[in-house]
Design a protein around this motif. Structure first.
Motif, mmCIF file in Angstrom:
data_model
loop_
_atom_site.group_PDB
_atom_site.id
_atom_site.type_symbol
_atom_site.label_atom_id
_atom_site.label_comp_id
_atom_site.label_asym_id
_atom_site.label_seq_id
_atom_site.Cartn_x
_atom_site.Cartn_y
_atom_site.Cartn_z
ATOM 1 N N ALA A 4 37.529 39.210 33.373
ATOM 2 C CA ALA A 4 38.782 38.651 32.985
ATOM 3 C C ALA A 4 38.855 37.346 34.598
ATOM 4 N N PHE A 5 37.928 37.562 35.427
ATOM 5 C CA PHE A 5 37.980 36.640 36.556
ATOM 6 C C PHE A 5 36.830 35.742 36.669
ATOM 7 N N GLU A 12 38.397 35.597 44.187
ATOM 8 C CA GLU A 12 39.433 36.419 43.147
ATOM 9 C C GLU A 12 38.479 37.638 42.664
ATOM 10 N N CYS A 13 37.066 37.171 42.307
ATOM 11 C CA CYS A 13 36.352 38.337 41.376
ATOM 12 C C CYS A 13 36.120 39.515 42.345
ATOM 13 N N LEU A 14 35.939 38.985 43.849
ATOM 14 C CA LEU A 14 35.449 40.229 44.597
ATOM 15 C C LEU A 14 36.384 40.938 45.493
ATOM 16 N N LYS A 15 37.716 40.739 44.944
ATOM 17 C CA LYS A 15 38.752 41.563 45.339
ATOM 18 C C LYS A 15 38.548 42.899 44.764
ATOM 19 N N ASN A 16 38.216 42.848 43.483
ATOM 20 C CA ASN A 16 37.806 44.283 43.023
ATOM 21 C C ASN A 16 36.131 44.438 43.568
ATOM 22 N N VAL A 17 36.074 45.607 44.193
ATOM 23 C CA VAL A 17 34.933 46.147 44.663
ATOM 24 C C VAL A 17 33.870 46.403 43.529
ATOM 25 N N SER A 18 34.579 46.699 42.397
ATOM 26 C CA SER A 18 33.340 47.143 41.431
ATOM 27 C C SER A 18 32.959 45.673 40.528
ATOM 28 N N CYS A 19 33.220 44.538 40.940
ATOM 29 C CA CYS A 19 32.852 43.230 40.504
ATOM 30 C C CYS A 19 31.683 42.927 41.419
ATOM 31 N N LEU A 20 30.840 41.922 40.597
ATOM 32 C CA LEU A 20 29.861 41.214 41.042
ATOM 33 C C LEU A 20 29.709 39.653 40.541
ATOM 34 N N TRP A 21 29.777 38.845 41.756
ATOM 35 C CA TRP A 21 29.923 37.358 41.223
ATOM 36 C C TRP A 21 28.697 36.702 41.335
ATOM 37 N N ASN A 25 25.986 30.973 36.775
ATOM 38 C CA ASN A 25 27.033 30.434 35.645
ATOM 39 C C ASN A 25 28.393 30.917 35.839
ATOM 40 N N ASN A 26 28.892 30.911 37.298
ATOM 41 C CA ASN A 26 30.142 31.297 37.584
ATOM 42 C C ASN A 26 30.882 32.377 36.845
ATOM 43 N N THR A 27 30.138 33.531 36.747
ATOM 44 C CA THR A 27 30.828 34.675 35.887
ATOM 45 C C THR A 27 31.210 35.665 37.057
ATOM 46 N N CYS A 28 31.927 36.577 36.779
ATOM 47 C CA CYS A 28 32.370 37.877 37.410
ATOM 48 C C CYS A 28 32.144 38.982 36.525
ATOM 49 N N ILE A 29 30.999 39.832 37.027
ATOM 50 C CA ILE A 29 30.771 40.879 36.095
ATOM 51 C C ILE A 29 30.804 42.100 36.523
#
Length: 90
Positions: A4-5, A12-21, A25-29
């Motif tokens: 969603a980020f 914004e993506c890395l506010k959630n510690v379970s996410c990787l930027w 390709n500017n994706t949050c996974i």
């Protein structure tokens, strides 16, 4: 979900510690928790960000390894020095 980020910002993506930027390709996974390091098929280490946006995953791994190595060397030197001082004082 981390997806969603995507196309927003790294911060914004890395506010959630379970996410990787991934800057490729500017994706949050979602961080692949089954493996220690994200596979290169997902995102190369030089383009991956986790925790903070200003340092890439590759540099983060190297920095953590250097700090851990310095701590281990310091502990070893202290232990050897203490053992040497005890033998010498007898």
């Amino acid at each position: 979900a981390c997806s969603a980020f995507s196309q927003k910002s790294c911060e914004e993506c890395l506010k959630n510690v379970s996410c990787l930027w991934c800057y490729t390709n500017n994706t949050c996974i979602d961080y692949p928790v089954r493996s220690i390091f994200p596979p290169s098929s997902l995102c190369s280490l030089s383009n991956a960000r986790w925790g903070v946006c200003w340092i890439n995953f590759e540099a983060l791994i190297i920095a953590m390894a250097v700090v851990a190595g310095l701590i281990l060397v310091s502990i070893t030197v202290c232990c050897c020095y203490c053992c040497y001082c005890r033998r010498r004082s007898r």
